[in-house]
Structure formats: C-alpha cells, structure tokens
Design a protein around this motif. Sequence first.
Motif, PDB file in Angstrom:
ATOM      1  N   THR A 125       0.834  -1.193   0.000  1.00  0.00           N
ATOM      2  CA  THR A 125       0.000   0.000   0.000  1.00  0.00           C
ATOM      3  C   THR A 125       0.872   1.249   0.000  1.00  0.00           C
ATOM      4  O   THR A 125       1.891   1.300   0.674  1.00  0.00           O
ATOM      5  CB  THR A 125      -0.913  -0.001   1.241  1.00  0.00           C
ATOM      6  N   ASP A 126       0.452   2.252  -0.753  1.00  0.00           N
ATOM      7  CA  ASP A 126       1.252   3.465  -0.892  1.00  0.00           C
ATOM      8  C   ASP A 126       0.530   4.686  -0.317  1.00  0.00           C
ATOM      9  O   ASP A 126       0.519   5.747  -0.915  1.00  0.00           O
ATOM     10  CB  ASP A 126       1.574   3.697  -2.374  1.00  0.00           C
ATOM     11  N   GLY A 127      -0.117   4.517   0.831  1.00  0.00           N
ATOM     12  CA  GLY A 127      -0.834   5.632   1.449  1.00  0.00           C
ATOM     13  C   GLY A 127      -1.102   5.340   2.913  1.00  0.00           C
ATOM     14  O   GLY A 127      -0.701   4.303   3.427  1.00  0.00           O
ATOM     15  N   ARG A 128      -1.815   6.284   3.557  1.00  0.00           N
ATOM     16  CA  ARG A 128      -2.104   6.126   4.986  1.00  0.00           C
ATOM     17  C   ARG A 128      -3.583   6.349   5.245  1.00  0.00           C
ATOM     18  O   ARG A 128      -4.142   7.389   4.901  1.00  0.00           O
ATOM     19  CB  ARG A 128      -1.282   7.121   5.792  1.00  0.00           C
ATOM     20  N   TRP A 129      -4.201   5.381   5.918  1.00  0.00           N
ATOM     21  CA  TRP A 129      -5.626   5.474   6.206  1.00  0.00           C
ATOM     22  C   TRP A 129      -5.917   6.559   7.230  1.00  0.00           C
ATOM     23  O   TRP A 129      -6.943   7.234   7.138  1.00  0.00           O
ATOM     24  CB  TRP A 129      -6.162   4.124   6.677  1.00  0.00           C
ATOM     25  N   THR A 130      -5.049   6.738   8.210  1.00  0.00           N
ATOM     26  CA  THR A 130      -5.316   7.751   9.235  1.00  0.00           C
ATOM     27  C   THR A 130      -5.359   9.149   8.611  1.00  0.00           C
ATOM     28  O   THR A 130      -6.215   9.953   8.956  1.00  0.00           O
ATOM     29  CB  THR A 130      -4.272   7.714  10.367  1.00  0.00           C
ATOM     30  N   THR A 131      -4.464   9.411   7.677  1.00  0.00           N
ATOM     31  CA  THR A 131      -4.492  10.710   7.003  1.00  0.00           C
ATOM     32  C   THR A 131      -5.715  10.810   6.103  1.00  0.00           C
ATOM     33  O   THR A 131      -6.296  11.888   5.953  1.00  0.00           O
ATOM     34  CB  THR A 131      -3.202  10.924   6.179  1.00  0.00           C
TER      35      THR A 131
END
Length: 166
Positions: free
Chosen positions: A64-70
């Motif tokens: 994965t290349d992202g952040r769920w919290t953001t």
Amino acid sequence: MACAVLAAAVGTHPELVVWLLLVPAGVLLAVVDFAVHRLPDIVTLPFAVITLALLGAATLLPGTDGRWTTALLGSFALGGSYFVLFLLTPRSFGFGDVKLALALGGVLGWYGWAIVMIGTFAGYLFGALYGIALILAGRASRTSRIPFGPFLLAGAFAGVLLGSHG
C-alpha cells in the motif's frame, strides 16, 4: 479512460482497486450534477462511507502506498471546511458538495496533506476556468450558478495522479 489513466499512474498498489471502484460513482455524480445541479444523497453518502472503508481494507494489504489515518483526517478536514463554506454561503455552495468532500478528502488524504491541498486547489481552479470560459462565451454572467461537484471530482483525480507519483 479515467480508469486506464489511474491504472497507469498508480501501478499495482492495492489502492488502485479502490480508485477503480470509485471512478464509476464519481462519473455518475459529475453527470448528474451537470444535468440537474444536485449531488444525490443516495450516491454521496455511501460514496463517503465506502471510500473510507475500502481505504481501510487497502491498508491491511502489502504494498500500500498511502495512509488510512491521514485519509480519515482528510475526510473530516475537507468535509468540515466545506460545511463552513456552506454555512457562510448557502446560496452559492450546495450541501451535496459538503457530502462529496467527505469522500474526496479521504481520497486525497490517502497521499498526505500536500495532496489534499493540491487536489482541493485544482478543483477550484478547474471550476473557475470553466466559469470564466462561460462568461467569455456569453453563456453566463458573474452571478450565474455552475455545478461544482464535477470540478471537485476533477481536482481529486488530479490529486490522485500527483500523489501516486510522490
């Protein structure tokens, strides 16, 4: 076409599946907003929930290349900002745009705060250029109302393209 561009830009990261699932709903929302100047709850509300749920699931996968919290915080920040705009200017900013912002804030937030800002700015820029073109063509005046959802979606699309390369 949009799906092919996203596939080429994002590559084999798990979030590509999320983007490909969201594109048809985004296209539907853009077409409806252009036609009737409304973003229907039956699409915008599930669009926001599904966006965040799918991004949460993508976080659990390798590569994965992202952040769920953001993404979650971006959703609340953009949705909250648009809600304030709606309260300040209800005749020129629709509540459908507020609900759409929840999903788009999540999409843009996936790649970070800089992409939230870029994607949001791009949406406003696209809308302004469209409005100026209408005025110059004599098809609208400075006080004419235009659907804003398609431009919010286009800005988010541009943000995802930029974010996927970051």
